[in-house]
Design a protein around this motif. Structure first.
Motif, mmCIF file in Angstrom:
data_model
loop_
_atom_site.group_PDB
_atom_site.id
_atom_site.type_symbol
_atom_site.label_atom_id
_atom_site.label_comp_id
_atom_site.label_asym_id
_atom_site.label_seq_id
_atom_site.Cartn_x
_atom_site.Cartn_y
_atom_site.Cartn_z
ATOM 1 N N LEU A 106 0.855 -1.179 0.000
ATOM 2 C CA LEU A 106 0.000 0.000 0.000
ATOM 3 C C LEU A 106 0.897 1.237 0.000
ATOM 4 O O LEU A 106 2.115 1.118 0.160
ATOM 5 N N PRO A 107 0.329 2.435 -0.138
ATOM 6 C CA PRO A 107 1.164 3.636 -0.045
ATOM 7 C C PRO A 107 1.987 3.663 1.247
ATOM 8 O O PRO A 107 1.538 3.193 2.299
ATOM 9 N N GLY A 108 3.174 4.203 1.132
ATOM 10 C CA GLY A 108 4.077 4.304 2.270
ATOM 11 C C GLY A 108 5.323 5.067 1.871
ATOM 12 O O GLY A 108 5.415 5.590 0.759
ATOM 13 N N GLY A 109 6.275 5.101 2.768
ATOM 14 C CA GLY A 109 7.493 5.860 2.547
ATOM 15 C C GLY A 109 8.706 4.974 2.358
ATOM 16 O O GLY A 109 8.620 3.875 1.799
ATOM 17 N N ALA A 110 9.831 5.445 2.875
ATOM 18 C CA ALA A 110 11.109 4.752 2.685
ATOM 19 C C ALA A 110 11.071 3.328 3.242
ATOM 20 O O ALA A 110 11.612 2.408 2.627
ATOM 21 N N GLY A 111 10.445 3.139 4.394
ATOM 22 C CA GLY A 111 10.374 1.798 4.974
ATOM 23 C C GLY A 111 9.605 0.834 4.089
ATOM 24 O O GLY A 111 10.019 -0.313 3.887
ATOM 25 N N SER A 112 8.494 1.295 3.550
ATOM 26 C CA SER A 112 7.692 0.449 2.657
ATOM 27 C C SER A 112 8.461 0.130 1.380
ATOM 28 O O SER A 112 8.403 -1.000 0.870
ATOM 29 N N LEU A 113 9.188 1.117 0.865
ATOM 30 C CA LEU A 113 10.012 0.875 -0.320
ATOM 31 C C LEU A 113 11.115 -0.137 -0.022
ATOM 32 O O LEU A 113 11.386 -1.028 -0.831
ATOM 33 N N ASP A 114 11.750 0.001 1.130
ATOM 34 C CA ASP A 114 12.792 -0.936 1.535
ATOM 35 C C ASP A 114 12.232 -2.358 1.574
ATOM 36 O O ASP A 114 12.831 -3.287 1.030
ATOM 37 N N GLU A 115 11.077 -2.506 2.191
ATOM 38 C CA GLU A 115 10.464 -3.832 2.320
ATOM 39 C C GLU A 115 10.115 -4.397 0.945
ATOM 40 O O GLU A 115 10.405 -5.562 0.639
#
Length: 179
Positions: A106-115
């Motif tokens: 779902l939408p997110g930031g750097a942590g979501s991109l990292d994951e």
């Protein structure tokens, strides 16, 4: 029959568009209504909290994993079916992924991109074949898709990198791709 588990990577904030929160709530509800287990980062804030509360409200099973240093910062959601505290972020990602049959972003930031990029890289390297679904709520991830096209055009990835994940416009569209 074992319950299917869906790992959801998403933001620890709501973002500025109310559609993001609505997408988190819809996905949490759909996971529960389809007798699947939500696996996520155990936060009680932002899209993480919204997704988990929606799954709980719909009677779903929840499995949260949070590193010790984020317990106080993210206000860990301790009323989950399963609540695991790890020592590190790396361990958190591993536990989440190992306890999931599919991954939704779902939408997110750097942590979501990292994951997302970690599990995408693992798929590219042949380390897993779990479904990965990018939920492009209101076009949130369109710039990421453009960046991937640029990476391919510049010779840093093969075009087949985009074969390792599916794109859905809504949580409703994502559900069949996660099953």
């Amino acid at each position: 029959m074992r319950q299917r588990s869906i790992c959801v990577f998403c933001g620890a904030s709501d973002g500025i568009n109310p559609a993001y929160g609505a997408a988190g709530e819809a996905l949490g509800t759909l996971i529960a209504e389809n007798n699947m287990r939500l696996v996520y980062g155990a936060g009680d804030v932002g899209l993480m909290g919204r997704t988990a509360r929606a799954a709980q409200s719909a009677g779903g099973v929840t499995f949260g994993v949070i590193p010790q240093h984020l317990v106080d910062w993210e206000v860990g959601k301790t009323d989950l079916t399963t609540y695991i505290v790890t020592e590190t972020m790396h361990e958190r990602k591993k536990v989440m992924f190992m306890n999931a049959d599919a991954v939704a972003l779902l939408p997110g930031g750097a942590g979501s991109l990292d994951e997302f990029f970690e599990v995408l890289t693992w798929a590219q390297l042949g380390l897993h074949a779990k479904p990965l679904v990018l939920i492009n709520t209101n076009g949130y991830w369109t710039p990421l898709l453009t960046l991937l096209d640029h990476i391919i055009a510049e010779g840093f990835a093969k075009a087949n990198i985009k074969d390792f994940f599916k794109i859905a416009a809504t949580p409703q569209d994502a559900l069949p791709l996660l099953k």
